[in-house]
Design an enzyme around this catalytic site. Structure first.
Site, short mmCIF file in Angstrom:
data_model
loop_
_atom_site.label_atom_id
_atom_site.label_comp_id
_atom_site.label_asym_id
_atom_site.label_seq_id
_atom_site.Cartn_x
_atom_site.Cartn_y
_atom_site.Cartn_z
CD GLU A 118 -2.94 -0.72 2.46
OE1 GLU A 118 -4.13 -1.06 2.35
OE2 GLU A 118 -2.48 -0.21 3.51
CB CYS A 119 0.81 4.36 0.14
SG CYS A 119 1.18 6.12 -0.17
#
Length: 436
Positions: free
Chosen positions: A327-328
């Site tokens: 994520e990210c």
């Protein structure tokens, strides 16, 4: 029954977090059991809340969560004496289009739960106008109740007197006024406050804030303004499925942005979480059936990550047979390369072809609704996932097959689709909940 309040303000940067931490610690010092929550998608503040109270704090979000989920999350306060929900941005600030149960505004949570609002007002550069702002916020939405106001960064006794008189004339209680006090300023960086776990002196800082606030704010009057609340029975819990039975979770200063309610939901579903540190050149546990790399600050540690050959080769070996999701910041590390703020490119793990750059910063911020085109750990194709994106990195290349069709809160399609290749998947948004 708990005394319950929402701490909000007309805008960001006014002192909500500092006041929340100070009140929580001051009441805890009195022997009260304090439970905090964070309204909105901020993933840094809950760790500060936990440091102040000794209890885990979780996010409640009206755009991403339904009422049943929010009610389930706040039910953890059943044994608390005091409940504080810290808002985000200004009291009524949310997105233009309604989400699951609201727009993401703090006011949604205050109205939904029936908790009065304590406003933090910074009257710098004004005097009586501060009362007009407070009165406008009080009257803007009928279902939102204002308990009173705490003034912050008051310039002088004369300044305080002018503002207090105006607020009294408007029928608004003033619980206290805080003069400027640089010693309790919380350090910041580009994604918000420096994380609680990175601050060795955070306990002393919170203690000083509690002492300072107790000296200038009538804590008893604040408590008397609170709503007496007890949680209702909830039929539905979190609609969150763990990505695996045994989850190898990257966890250190570069990989720390993960919502507490997600980890709790995974454990509640029977999953086991096994943390490891890429910065310490550790590899995912060999017995794990999935690896999850959350967001954080890989751009501040890109050189070290690139030099940790054991981590990089170990993750690649893991991904040959088992799913890996990022994520990210975790997504960026799954990519081929990351260019740091000085324009230096660092080789990442290469599980995906993603190339990102921090050299030319551009803010990407907002809620995201993704419809999966392919499976990712814990979620099937067609699943509608709600999350939040906040980073300053620029995509230079995103060559792999898109993972999802991603919309912002207005319904517009965005370019950050996420990627998939083999067993590796990644997204720029942080997952909050799946639509039921």
């Amino acid at each position: 029954m708990a005394a319950s309040l929402v701490i909000s303000a007309p805008a960001s940067g006014v002192g909500k977090t500092t006041l929340t931490l100070a009140l929580a610690r001051a009441w805890r010092n009195r022997g009260l059991n304090v439970q905090c929550f964070k309204s909105g998608p901020d993933y840094i503040d809950p760790a500060f809340h936990a440091a102040a109270t000794g209890r885990a704090s979780v996010n409640v979000d009206s755009w991403a969560m339904d009422r049943g989920t929010i009610a389930h999350l706040v039910s953890r306060a059943a044994d608390a004496d005091v409940v504080l929900a810290e808002g985000s941005m200004g009291l009524f600030d949310g997105v233009a289009a309604r989400g699951v149960s609201g727009t993401g505004a703090t006011a949604d949570i205050a109205e939904m739960l029936g908790w009065p609002v304590v406003l933090v007002i910074d009257p710098s550069g004004q005097a009586q106008t501060a009362a007009a702002i407070a009165a406008g916020l009080r009257d803007y939405r009928a279902g939102v109740r204002l308990g009173g106001v705490v003034l912050n960064r008051v310039a002088s006794p004369r300044h305080e007197d002018l503002v207090r008189r105006a607020l009294n004339e408007a029928g608004i209680k003033v619980f206290g006024a805080l003069p400027r006090h640089a010693e309790i300023s919380l350090p910041k960086r580009h994604l918000g406050l420096v994380q609680a776990e990175e601050q060795a002196e955070i306990g002393k800082l919170i203690d000083e804030a509690a002492r300072f606030v107790a000296e200038h704010v009538d804590l008893d009057a604040v408590l008397h303004s609170a709503d007496k609340w007890s949680p209702q029975a909830v039929a539905n819990g979190l609609n969150v499925r763990p990505p695996g039975q045994r989850i190898a979770l990257a966890r250190d200063a570069a990989f720390s942005f993960v919502y507490p309610h997600m980890l709790e939901a995974w454990r509640a579903a029977g999953a086991e979480i096994v943390p490891f540190s890429p910065l310490a050149d550790e590899v995912p546990d060999a017995s794990a059936d999935v690896c999850w790399l959350p967001g954080g600050y890989p751009e501040l540690h890109a050189g070290k990550i690139a030099g940790n050959a054991r981590f990089r080769s170990g993750l690649r070996a893991f991904a040959e047979t088992r799913p890996v999701h990022g994520e990210c910041g975790g997504y960026m590390v799954l990519g081929a390369g990351l260019t740091d703020a000085d324009g230096i490119r660092h080789e990442m793990t290469g599980l995906l072809g993603l190339e990102t750059s921090f050299a030319k910063r551009r803010m990407h911020l907002g809620y995201r609704l993704a419809e999966l085109a392919a499976p990712m750990p814990g979620h099937k194709p067609g699943a509608r996932l709600r999350g939040h994106e906040f980073h300053y990195s620029t995509i230079l290349a995103q060559p792999d097959t898109p993972l999802a069709v991603v919309h912002d809160a207005t319904g517009a399609v965005i370019a950050e689709t996420g990627s998939r290749r083999g067993h590796a998947t990644g997204t720029f948004f942080h997952l909050i909940a799946e639509d039921r």
